[in-house]
Design a protein around this motif. Sequence first.
Motif, short mmCIF file in Angstrom:
data_model
loop_
_atom_site.label_atom_id
_atom_site.label_comp_id
_atom_site.label_asym_id
_atom_site.label_seq_id
_atom_site.Cartn_x
_atom_site.Cartn_y
_atom_site.Cartn_z
N PRO A 191 2.68 10.57 3.54
CA PRO A 191 3.16 9.19 3.48
C PRO A 191 2.21 8.23 4.20
O PRO A 191 1.58 8.58 5.20
CB PRO A 191 4.52 9.25 4.19
CG PRO A 191 4.93 10.68 4.13
CD PRO A 191 3.65 11.46 4.19
N CYS A 192 2.13 7.02 3.69
CA CYS A 192 1.31 5.98 4.30
C CYS A 192 1.83 5.68 5.70
O CYS A 192 3.04 5.51 5.91
CB CYS A 192 1.37 4.73 3.42
SG CYS A 192 0.61 3.27 4.16
N LYS A 193 0.92 5.61 6.66
CA LYS A 193 1.33 5.38 8.05
C LYS A 193 1.83 3.96 8.29
O LYS A 193 2.64 3.72 9.17
CB LYS A 193 0.15 5.67 8.98
CG LYS A 193 -0.25 7.14 9.01
CD LYS A 193 -1.44 7.37 9.93
CE LYS A 193 -1.83 8.85 9.94
NZ LYS A 193 -3.02 9.11 10.80
N LYS A 194 1.34 3.03 7.48
CA LYS A 194 1.73 1.65 7.69
C LYS A 194 3.15 1.36 7.19
O LYS A 194 3.94 0.70 7.85
CB LYS A 194 0.74 0.71 6.99
CG LYS A 194 1.01 -0.77 7.25
CD LYS A 194 -0.08 -1.65 6.65
CE LYS A 194 0.20 -3.14 6.95
NZ LYS A 194 -0.88 -3.99 6.39
N CYS A 195 3.48 1.89 6.01
CA CYS A 195 4.81 1.62 5.43
C CYS A 195 5.73 2.82 5.50
O CYS A 195 6.87 2.76 5.03
CB CYS A 195 4.68 1.15 3.99
SG CYS A 195 4.02 2.39 2.86
#
Length: 375
Positions: free
Chosen positions: A197-201
Amino acid sequence: MAKRDYYEVLGIQKGADEKEIKRAYKRLAMKYHPDRTKGDKESEEKFKEINEAYEILNDKEKKAAYDQYGHAAFEQGGFGGAGGGFGGFGGFGGFEDIFSEMFGGGSSRQRVVRGEDLRYDIEISLEEAVRGVTKDIQIATLAHCDECNGTGAEKGSKVETCPTCHGHGRVRRQQGFFMTEQMCPTCHGTGKKIEKPCKKCHGDGRVHKNESLSVKIPAGVDTGNQLRLAGKGAAGENGAPAGDLYVVIHVREHHIFERDGSNLYCEVPVSFTMAALGGEIEVPTLDGRAKLKIPEGTQTGKMFRMRGKGITAMRSGYAGDLICKIIVETPVSLNEEQKELLRKFEASLEGQEKQRPKSSSFLDGVKKFFDNLGK
């Protein structure tokens, strides 16, 4: 055994529309369905009767024939027979369609979840509402993550189809006749399985963001009007389209004018002398100052209409009026000389009823009132 009236079977009035018929059928079909009544013969018969009534009343041609001829319209092959138990209802076809509406069945494709609509309340002045204005606003919204381009996955990471729902985002389970549909417990409705998963979202594909927008408010708006900004709402899931932004207008109260639709009202104070002798005064309008002629003998509360000096309606383009209400101002803090002059003036009016028509009329009315009480 004589058949019951179809409207009576569904518990509705004759002349009920399509929505009422469908609503009544849903309620009764769910109540008397064999899977719920567990072999109860009476309920099964009622269910057949409900199906038969719905098949007729939900068909415009059959309903028209039934309304005119009753059950006789379907005897001797008039419409190929009605009902016939479950067979006449097309093997539960109608019920399955309604059942699909109620439980979300019928489609195995992944649903595109459009973003939420947002609301923003904005307050403007009357002058801004009349002439139109452009306002800069800032809204808190969900935007597509620029780190992962809305995919929810880190760059270079795999995004696979969810093995549980096969990309549909929802799973369906059937128990006998009944079928249920719910969000996939593995992918939580996304229809995909993300390796990293994307760390930002955090895999959502969307992030919270404060967005600045410029809103053009047209001339003629009023409190309660809404402006729709398409696609300016929250971003949708899985790259789905964004919702809309609705800007709700609130017009502040004005210190001079009161608005009623396209018309404006204002109170205009005039002196006792001006009201008695007449003259000309300046009144405010949205276009600047304007002259208003005051006739001799003007009474307080008198309304004067200035056509086209109101507000131009946003849709019709019709210009309202400015309505001025005259308020005769009583002088205050008089000196002795002024008081004496008024006493002399008052004395000069003795016996001059025509110069005080309202007072004379009022006193005559009071006299008649008390005379009637004494009878």
